[in-house]
Each structure stands twice: as C-alpha cells, then as structure tokens.
Design a protein around this motif. Structure first.
Motif, mmCIF file in Angstrom:
data_model
loop_
_atom_site.group_PDB
_atom_site.id
_atom_site.type_symbol
_atom_site.label_atom_id
_atom_site.label_comp_id
_atom_site.label_asym_id
_atom_site.label_seq_id
_atom_site.Cartn_x
_atom_site.Cartn_y
_atom_site.Cartn_z
ATOM 1 N N LYS A 1 25.879 73.642 59.253
ATOM 2 C CA LYS A 1 25.370 73.709 57.890
ATOM 3 C C LYS A 1 24.006 73.040 57.796
ATOM 4 O O LYS A 1 23.818 71.920 58.237
ATOM 5 N N VAL B 1 21.089 70.830 48.887
ATOM 6 C CA VAL B 1 22.541 70.700 49.020
ATOM 7 C C VAL B 1 22.997 69.570 48.117
ATOM 8 O O VAL B 1 22.555 68.428 48.277
ATOM 9 N N GLN B 2 23.835 69.888 47.148
ATOM 10 C CA GLN B 2 24.354 68.876 46.229
ATOM 11 C C GLN B 2 25.806 68.601 46.564
ATOM 12 O O GLN B 2 26.648 69.490 46.497
ATOM 13 N N GLU B 3 26.059 67.356 46.935
ATOM 14 C CA GLU B 3 27.415 66.989 47.340
ATOM 15 C C GLU B 3 28.246 66.566 46.138
ATOM 16 O O GLU B 3 27.733 65.958 45.194
ATOM 17 N N SER B 4 29.504 66.908 46.190
ATOM 18 C CA SER B 4 30.459 66.504 45.154
ATOM 19 C C SER B 4 31.220 65.287 45.667
ATOM 20 O O SER B 4 31.815 65.329 46.743
ATOM 21 N N VAL B 5 31.160 64.215 44.900
ATOM 22 C CA VAL B 5 31.715 62.931 45.349
ATOM 23 C C VAL B 5 32.842 62.490 44.430
ATOM 24 O O VAL B 5 32.760 62.639 43.207
ATOM 25 N N VAL C 1 33.049 62.330 50.044
ATOM 26 C CA VAL C 1 32.438 63.637 49.778
ATOM 27 C C VAL C 1 33.531 64.692 49.876
ATOM 28 O O VAL C 1 34.150 64.864 50.916
ATOM 29 N N SER D 1 30.467 70.461 48.733
ATOM 30 C CA SER D 1 29.030 70.567 48.506
ATOM 31 C C SER D 1 28.686 71.972 48.037
ATOM 32 O O SER D 1 29.445 72.916 48.260
ATOM 33 N N LYS D 2 27.555 72.067 47.367
ATOM 34 C CA LYS D 2 27.111 73.352 46.853
ATOM 35 C C LYS D 2 25.622 73.495 47.116
ATOM 36 O O LYS D 2 24.860 72.545 46.925
ATOM 37 N N ASP D 3 25.208 74.657 47.581
ATOM 38 C CA ASP D 3 23.806 74.901 47.881
ATOM 39 C C ASP D 3 23.088 75.504 46.675
ATOM 40 O O ASP D 3 23.665 76.298 45.920
#
Length: 205
Positions: free
Chosen positions: A78, A97-101, A176, A179-181
């Motif tokens: 990735k 890339v935004q990570e979801s935490v 984490v 994640s979303k691009d």
C-alpha cells in the motif's frame, strides 16, 4: 420499492396507490418533474465522479511506479501520501491516506490515572488543563471518544509520573483500525505559495 406494472395514464404515489394523471395537480406534476430532472443529473455526476476517482487513483499509482523504476526501485504494498506538481507549479495533485483510529480498553486506565492527578491538583490545578481533559473525554453525538482531542493531551508538558504513565497508556491504546485513500486537486493562488482546493464536493463547490 418493488417494481409494479402501472397502467397507462396512471402514476403511483408515495403510498403506492395508483392515481390517474388527470387527478394530479399541476403543481405536484411540476414538482415531480423538477425532482426527477435533478436526480437524473445527480446520478450522472455521481457516475462521473466514481469514474474519475478510479482513474485518478490508477493513474497516480502507475506514475509512482514509473518514477520509482527510473531509480531501479520496485514498489510494493500500500502506497502512502503522494504529491504531484505540474511543470509550471500551478496545479498540485495529492493522494492522501487518512487512517481511522480507535482506542482500546487501555484508555480507561489512562483516564483513571488522569483523574487521580486532577483530584490531587484540585486546589492548584490550572483551569485550562481541567477543561482540556474533560473536553477530550467528552463523547460526540455518536457516543464516541474524539480521538484527536485525547491525543492532544500528550502535548501538555506535565512532569507528574502518573500523568506520564497516562500519556503512555493513551499512546499504546491508540489502534489503527482502517484507512481510506483520497485524491485532492489544488490550484495555486496567484503567485503565492498557497494552494486552493478545487472542490469535488457539491457542498463546497
């Protein structure tokens, strides 16, 4: 709704009743026509945005691979954040890339340690610290902890050993979970070093 055969000259209303077109008021017909026209345009735009998103991600990924091959490097897995600038510097493409935490159960241990500190510091505690802590652990409208505000507590310079353990627990509790691009397109503002996003969101256009 399940598709139903509608006789000629009739329309089906919101309660799934058949209504003869002659009985539908002109204003209701005009409203229906307007709604359907806007929905059709929105569906076309939605399909175009989906096509743009797919092609943009593919094109950026292909270019990153091409650029890496210039140096004899083969990239795998990735990809992270990438910024691409036009030759004249007017436009910039960013793949982010935004990570979801989320926090696991260790967050409760951190809160207990923080509460110990606040209880002992009640007399001399800085009001802004108490406010920051209480606000950080306040849940949002969905009943979830706001991760950014909790993590912001780690920037406070407090040397108390329990506080330091609490901050360590917060760091270790942070997981984490996905994640979303995103693809974002920017245009330079005049001759400045600032860029303005070219909105692909109907609300921000």
């Amino acid at each position: 709704m399940t598709a139903t055969a509608i006789p000629a000259g009739y329309r089906q209303d919101a309660q799934r009743r058949l209504v003869h077109e002659s009985l539908i008021k002109p204003i209701d017909q005009a409203r229906d026509k307007l709604v359907l026209e806007i929905v059709e345009k929105a569906q076309r735009l939605n399909a175009q945005l989906a096509e743009f998103k797919g092609s943009a991600f593919g094109d950026v990924a292909a270019f990153v691979e091409l650029s890496a091959e210039e140096y004899g490097v083969k990239l795998g897995g990735k990809k992270g954040n990438v910024s691409l600038l036009s030759f004249d510097g007017r436009y910039m493409i960013k793949k982010a890339v935004q990570e979801s935490v989320q926090f696991d159960e260790r967050l409760q241990a951190a809160r207990a340690l923080i509460d110990e500190c606040l209880l002992e510091w009640t007399e001399g505690a800085r009001p802004e610290v108490v406010t920051l802590v209480n606000d950080a652990f306040r849940t949002d409208t969905k009943g979830e902890i706001r991760t950014a505000r909790v993590l912001a507590l780690r920037r406070l310079e407090i040397v108390d050993e329990r506080w330091q353990r609490a901050m360590k627990a917060i760091g270790e509790a942070c997981q984490v979970v996905g994640s979303k691009d995103y693809i974002r397109v920017y245009e330079r503002v005049g001759d400045t070093d600032q860029f303005k996003a070219i909105s692909l969101d109907i609300a921000g256009a």
